[in-house]
Scaffold this motif. Structure first.
Motif, PDB file in Angstrom:
ATOM      1  N   ALA A 227       0.874  -1.175   0.000  1.00 31.16           N
ATOM      2  CA  ALA A 227       0.000   0.000   0.000  1.00 31.16           C
ATOM      3  C   ALA A 227       0.907   1.219   0.000  1.00 31.16           C
ATOM      4  O   ALA A 227       1.432   1.616   1.033  1.00 31.16           O
ATOM      5  CB  ALA A 227      -0.901   0.003   1.232  1.00 31.16           C
ATOM      6  N   GLY A 228       1.137   1.766  -1.199  1.00 35.35           N
ATOM      7  CA  GLY A 228       2.052   2.885  -1.337  1.00 35.35           C
ATOM      8  C   GLY A 228       3.439   2.416  -1.728  1.00 35.35           C
ATOM      9  O   GLY A 228       4.354   2.410  -0.898  1.00 35.35           O
ATOM     10  N   GLU A 229       3.606   2.005  -2.983  1.00 32.56           N
ATOM     11  CA  GLU A 229       4.935   1.618  -3.472  1.00 32.56           C
ATOM     12  C   GLU A 229       5.873   2.814  -3.306  1.00 32.56           C
ATOM     13  O   GLU A 229       5.497   3.957  -3.530  1.00 32.56           O
ATOM     14  CB  GLU A 229       4.839   1.196  -4.946  1.00 32.56           C
ATOM     15  CG  GLU A 229       6.075   0.503  -5.475  1.00 32.56           C
ATOM     16  CD  GLU A 229       7.167   1.467  -5.914  1.00 32.56           C
ATOM     17  OE1 GLU A 229       8.353   1.121  -5.795  1.00 32.56           O
ATOM     18  OE2 GLU A 229       6.804   2.574  -6.381  1.00 32.56           O
ATOM     19  N   VAL A 230       7.096   2.558  -2.879  1.00 31.74           N
ATOM     20  CA  VAL A 230       7.946   3.617  -2.355  1.00 31.74           C
ATOM     21  C   VAL A 230       8.289   4.703  -3.373  1.00 31.74           C
ATOM     22  O   VAL A 230       8.500   5.857  -3.006  1.00 31.74           O
ATOM     23  CB  VAL A 230       9.231   3.005  -1.750  1.00 31.74           C
ATOM     24  CG1 VAL A 230      10.144   2.456  -2.838  1.00 31.74           C
ATOM     25  CG2 VAL A 230       9.951   4.003  -0.868  1.00 31.74           C
ATOM     26  N   ASN A 231       8.336   4.394  -4.655  1.00 25.53           N
ATOM     27  CA  ASN A 231       8.638   5.395  -5.677  1.00 25.53           C
ATOM     28  C   ASN A 231       7.376   5.971  -6.313  1.00 25.53           C
ATOM     29  O   ASN A 231       7.189   7.185  -6.364  1.00 25.53           O
ATOM     30  CB  ASN A 231       9.522   4.793  -6.770  1.00 25.53           C
ATOM     31  CG  ASN A 231      10.981   4.737  -6.387  1.00 25.53           C
ATOM     32  OD1 ASN A 231      11.558   5.737  -5.984  1.00 25.53           O
ATOM     33  ND2 ASN A 231      11.584   3.565  -6.505  1.00 25.53           N
ATOM     34  N   MET A 232       6.511   5.097  -6.792  1.00 27.14           N
ATOM     35  CA  MET A 232       5.318   5.526  -7.505  1.00 27.14           C
ATOM     36  C   MET A 232       4.172   5.922  -6.575  1.00 27.14           C
ATOM     37  O   MET A 232       3.261   6.643  -6.980  1.00 27.14           O
ATOM     38  CB  MET A 232       4.847   4.409  -8.448  1.00 27.14           C
ATOM     39  CG  MET A 232       5.731   4.215  -9.660  1.00 27.14           C
ATOM     40  SD  MET A 232       5.398   5.490 -10.903  1.00 27.14           S
ATOM     41  CE  MET A 232       6.565   5.069 -12.190  1.00 27.14           C
ATOM     42  N   GLY A 233       4.191   5.388  -5.353  1.00 24.04           N
ATOM     43  CA  GLY A 233       3.093   5.639  -4.441  1.00 24.04           C
ATOM     44  C   GLY A 233       1.835   4.870  -4.772  1.00 24.04           C
ATOM     45  O   GLY A 233       0.747   5.198  -4.285  1.00 24.04           O
ATOM     46  N   GLU A 234       1.961   3.814  -5.593  1.00 25.80           N
ATOM     47  CA  GLU A 234       0.796   3.077  -6.075  1.00 25.80           C
ATOM     48  C   GLU A 234       0.401   1.939  -5.111  1.00 25.80           C
ATOM     49  O   GLU A 234       1.165   1.566  -4.209  1.00 25.80           O
ATOM     50  CB  GLU A 234       1.094   2.484  -7.455  1.00 25.80           C
ATOM     51  CG  GLU A 234       1.341   3.524  -8.534  1.00 25.80           C
ATOM     52  CD  GLU A 234       0.077   3.981  -9.241  1.00 25.80           C
ATOM     53  OE1 GLU A 234      -0.983   3.394  -8.983  1.00 25.80           O
ATOM     54  OE2 GLU A 234       0.178   4.903 -10.081  1.00 25.80           O
ATOM     55  N   PHE A 235      -0.795   1.380  -5.353  1.00 28.78           N
ATOM     56  CA  PHE A 235      -1.368   0.355  -4.492  1.00 28.78           C
ATOM     57  C   PHE A 235      -1.642  -0.912  -5.296  1.00 28.78           C
ATOM     58  O   PHE A 235      -2.174  -0.841  -6.410  1.00 28.78           O
ATOM     59  CB  PHE A 235      -2.689   0.850  -3.889  1.00 28.78           C
ATOM     60  CG  PHE A 235      -2.525   1.975  -2.908  1.00 28.78           C
ATOM     61  CD1 PHE A 235      -2.738   1.766  -1.554  1.00 28.78           C
ATOM     62  CD2 PHE A 235      -2.157   3.249  -3.337  1.00 28.78           C
ATOM     63  CE1 PHE A 235      -2.584   2.801  -0.641  1.00 28.78           C
ATOM     64  CE2 PHE A 235      -1.990   4.288  -2.430  1.00 28.78           C
ATOM     65  CZ  PHE A 235      -2.211   4.058  -1.077  1.00 28.78           C
ATOM     66  N   ASP A 236      -1.297  -2.054  -4.702  1.00 31.32           N
ATOM     67  CA  ASP A 236      -1.643  -3.310  -5.356  1.00 31.32           C
ATOM     68  C   ASP A 236      -3.161  -3.473  -5.420  1.00 31.32           C
ATOM     69  O   ASP A 236      -3.901  -2.855  -4.649  1.00 31.32           O
ATOM     70  CB  ASP A 236      -1.001  -4.486  -4.620  1.00 31.32           C
ATOM     71  CG  ASP A 236       0.476  -4.628  -4.941  1.00 31.32           C
ATOM     72  OD1 ASP A 236       0.849  -4.395  -6.103  1.00 31.32           O
ATOM     73  OD2 ASP A 236       1.257  -4.950  -4.028  1.00 31.32           O
ATOM     74  N   ARG A 237      -3.604  -4.319  -6.311  1.00 37.46           N
ATOM     75  CA  ARG A 237      -5.053  -4.499  -6.542  1.00 37.46           C
ATOM     76  C   ARG A 237      -5.585  -5.546  -5.562  1.00 37.46           C
ATOM     77  O   ARG A 237      -5.827  -6.700  -5.888  1.00 37.46           O
ATOM     78  CB  ARG A 237      -5.268  -4.890  -8.002  1.00 37.46           C
ATOM     79  CG  ARG A 237      -4.938  -3.721  -8.938  1.00 37.46           C
ATOM     80  CD  ARG A 237      -4.376  -4.126 -10.279  1.00 37.46           C
ATOM     81  NE  ARG A 237      -5.317  -4.890 -11.092  1.00 37.46           N
ATOM     82  CZ  ARG A 237      -5.034  -5.347 -12.309  1.00 37.46           C
ATOM     83  NH1 ARG A 237      -3.848  -5.095 -12.844  1.00 37.46           N
ATOM     84  NH2 ARG A 237      -5.928  -6.025 -12.995  1.00 37.46           N
ATOM     85  N   PHE A 238      -5.763  -5.096  -4.329  1.00 39.01           N
ATOM     86  CA  PHE A 238      -6.088  -6.004  -3.224  1.00 39.01           C
ATOM     87  C   PHE A 238      -7.373  -6.782  -3.449  1.00 39.01           C
ATOM     88  O   PHE A 238      -7.440  -7.972  -3.144  1.00 39.01           O
ATOM     89  CB  PHE A 238      -6.188  -5.202  -1.918  1.00 39.01           C
ATOM     90  CG  PHE A 238      -5.006  -4.328  -1.637  1.00 39.01           C
ATOM     91  CD1 PHE A 238      -3.768  -4.881  -1.344  1.00 39.01           C
ATOM     92  CD2 PHE A 238      -5.112  -2.944  -1.678  1.00 39.01           C
ATOM     93  CE1 PHE A 238      -2.663  -4.082  -1.099  1.00 39.01           C
ATOM     94  CE2 PHE A 238      -4.025  -2.132  -1.429  1.00 39.01           C
ATOM     95  CZ  PHE A 238      -2.789  -2.693  -1.141  1.00 39.01           C
ATOM     96  N   ALA A 239      -8.395  -6.099  -3.942  1.00 38.44           N
ATOM     97  CA  ALA A 239      -9.706  -6.747  -4.091  1.00 38.44           C
ATOM     98  C   ALA A 239      -9.657  -7.911  -5.076  1.00 38.44           C
ATOM     99  O   ALA A 239     -10.480  -8.831  -4.996  1.00 38.44           O
ATOM    100  CB  ALA A 239     -10.754  -5.725  -4.531  1.00 38.44           C
TER     101      ALA A 239
END
Length: 469
Positions: A227-239
């Protein structure tokens, strides 16, 4: 006693003077201040020093060499400035000097951390049956929950790791994103998983795990998501991913050192859809909640499993099952949940929402301003991270050196897909829109100077630094 109180009063005065200066002081110290740190290279004193001498040394040499990460123009890593109520609570906790291991050690800390647990689960909307260990960092907390995860999976296969160790045990696989944070790797290495045996899940151009390319999972697998990739700030598709993992019987852990706080923002919560289905989570208070450093959380849905895995009851010190000494690595510990409780009590649900949302909006402002100044922004800026480049490593380093020497703002280098980049993180409660505009102007001016000709790299070591943030 009067000497003690006088010394503490003087420390409070110096601290107040420092805080009064953060709005305009340099973000990164001057070279002279760094050179003066040699003053600390003393021989161990033979006799006691005079009252106040140590504090005076810190004032004279320490203050000028400090990085103003407690200000509004520090964008280097996700380091929030300390909220006043949280910092004040920390100051009082030092005076109380409690060993916050269990109720019998400190009834007040046990109660405060119990309430902090309840509030964190509410504001992050995570399973209410979970328990939280308030530890030192996401690294330590991640190590704790990964140990509990492995122990639990082995127990389901009839293996008692507490009694029989790992020799001959069924292998537990650890699946991590290609973009996994170094602290997860560190925890995995310390737990003996072995770097060569980690299984990497392929990621898309945003650094997110690709569900369709997820490695095979089974009931002897721990899957780490972000939750919050360190460079992009993106989130995995948890659902999409977590139900797949659950069907296979895997344990899912979410590394959310700063990104988990997006769940407290009404405008960003959708990024975390499905995250509540995981088995465990880690997050920091000292990042986006803006508590003093050295405060993080290991959150586990399977409270009993966490408490048994980390149990440290002794014949002279038994405690309630969910005592903090049974939820974290430390046996003796300070009450790390107290500043987190103070931050949540002072801000409330609406205050945390406002702060997180404001920082995300400011990151968008920063990205738009930098694009207008000719800087390439590489990410979608879905959160508080702005990933940039001037096109090559030499120019990026020259810009970092120029900005560091000027001292108006500070940010650091990174790597994305093997290429040199630089990253700005917006996470301080002190950061104003004016600070964002100031950063844009400083970086824009530096960019023009870099483009106008060769830049003298007088001291590149000051710009190129790496952190576990």
């Amino acid at each position: 006693m009067s000497d003690e109180l006088a010394l503490l009063a003087e420390a409070d005065r110096l601290a107040a003077d420092y805080l009064h200066s953060v709005a305009e002081r340099r973000v990164f110290p001057t070279q002279q201040a760094l050179d003066d740190l040699v003053a600390f290279d003393e021989e161990l004193p033979t006799a006691p020093s005079a009252a106040g001498d140590t504090l005076n040394m810190l004032r004279r040499y320490g203050d000028p060499a400090s990085v103003t990460s407690n200000g509004g123009r520090y964008f280097g890593f996700v380091i929030g400035a300390s909220l006043p109520e949280a910092a004040a609570a920390e100051r009082l906790a030092l005076a109380w000097d409690q060993c916050a291991s269990s109720y019998v050690n400190s009834p007040v800390m046990a109660k405060i951390e119990e309430v902090a647990t309840k509030w964190v689960l509410e504001i992050l909307d995570l399973p209410r049956e979970s328990q939280i260990g308030f530890g030192t960092s996401a690294t330590a907390c991640g190590l704790s929950v990964l140990a509990a995860a492995r122990r639990t999976l082995l127990a389901r296969h009839g293996w008692n790791v507490d009694e029989d160790g790992l020799m001959g045990a069924p292998e537990i696989k650890l699946v991590v994103p290609q973009t996994v944070h170094i602290t997860v790797k560190k925890a995995a290495r310390l737990l003996g998983f072995g770097m060569n045996r980690l299984i990497e899940a392929p990621c898309d151009e945003y650094g997110r795990v690709i569900p369709e390319q997820l490695p095979a999972l089974d009931d002897r697998t721990i899957l780490v998501l972000q939750a919050g990739e360190v460079n992009m700030g993106e989130f995995d598709r948890f659902a999409e991913i977590i139900p797949m993992a659950q069907k296979a019987g895997a344990w899912v852990h979410v590394d959310g050192a700063f990104g988990l706080w997006a769940r407290a923002s009404t405008s960003k919560k959708a990024l975390t859809d499905g995250i509540e289905l995981a088995d465990s989570w880690t997050t920091d208070g000292h990042k986006w909640l803006n508590t003093p450093y050295d405060g993080a959380m290991a959150i586990c849905r399977h409270a009993d499993e966490l408490a048994v895995a980390l149990n440290s009851d002794a014949v002279y010190s038994t405690a309630e099952p969910y005592a903090q000494k049974n939820l974290v690595l430390e046996f003796s510990r300070r009450g790390r949940g107290m500043p987190i409780w103070a931050a949540l009590r002072s801000l409330g649900r609406e205050g945390v929402d406002e702060m997180v949302t404001r920082h995300c909006n400011q990151a968008q402002m920063l990205a738009e301003g930098l694009r207008a100044k000719g800087v390439t922004v590489l990410n979608r800026v879905v959160l508080n991270q702005v990933l940039c480049t001037l096109g090559d490593a030499t120019k990026n380093e020259a810009l970092l050196n120029r900005v560091t020497e000027e001292g108006e703002v500070w940010f650091g280098p990174s790597k994305w897909q093997g290429e040199s980049v630089f990253r700005l993180s917006v996470s301080s409660w002190r950061t104003t829109d004016a600070d964002i505009a100031r950063a844009v102007e400083v970086i824009g001016r530096g960019n023009q100077e870099v483009l106008s000709g060769p830049y003298s790299q007088a001291d590149s070591s000051r710009a190129v630094m790496v952190s576990e943030e």
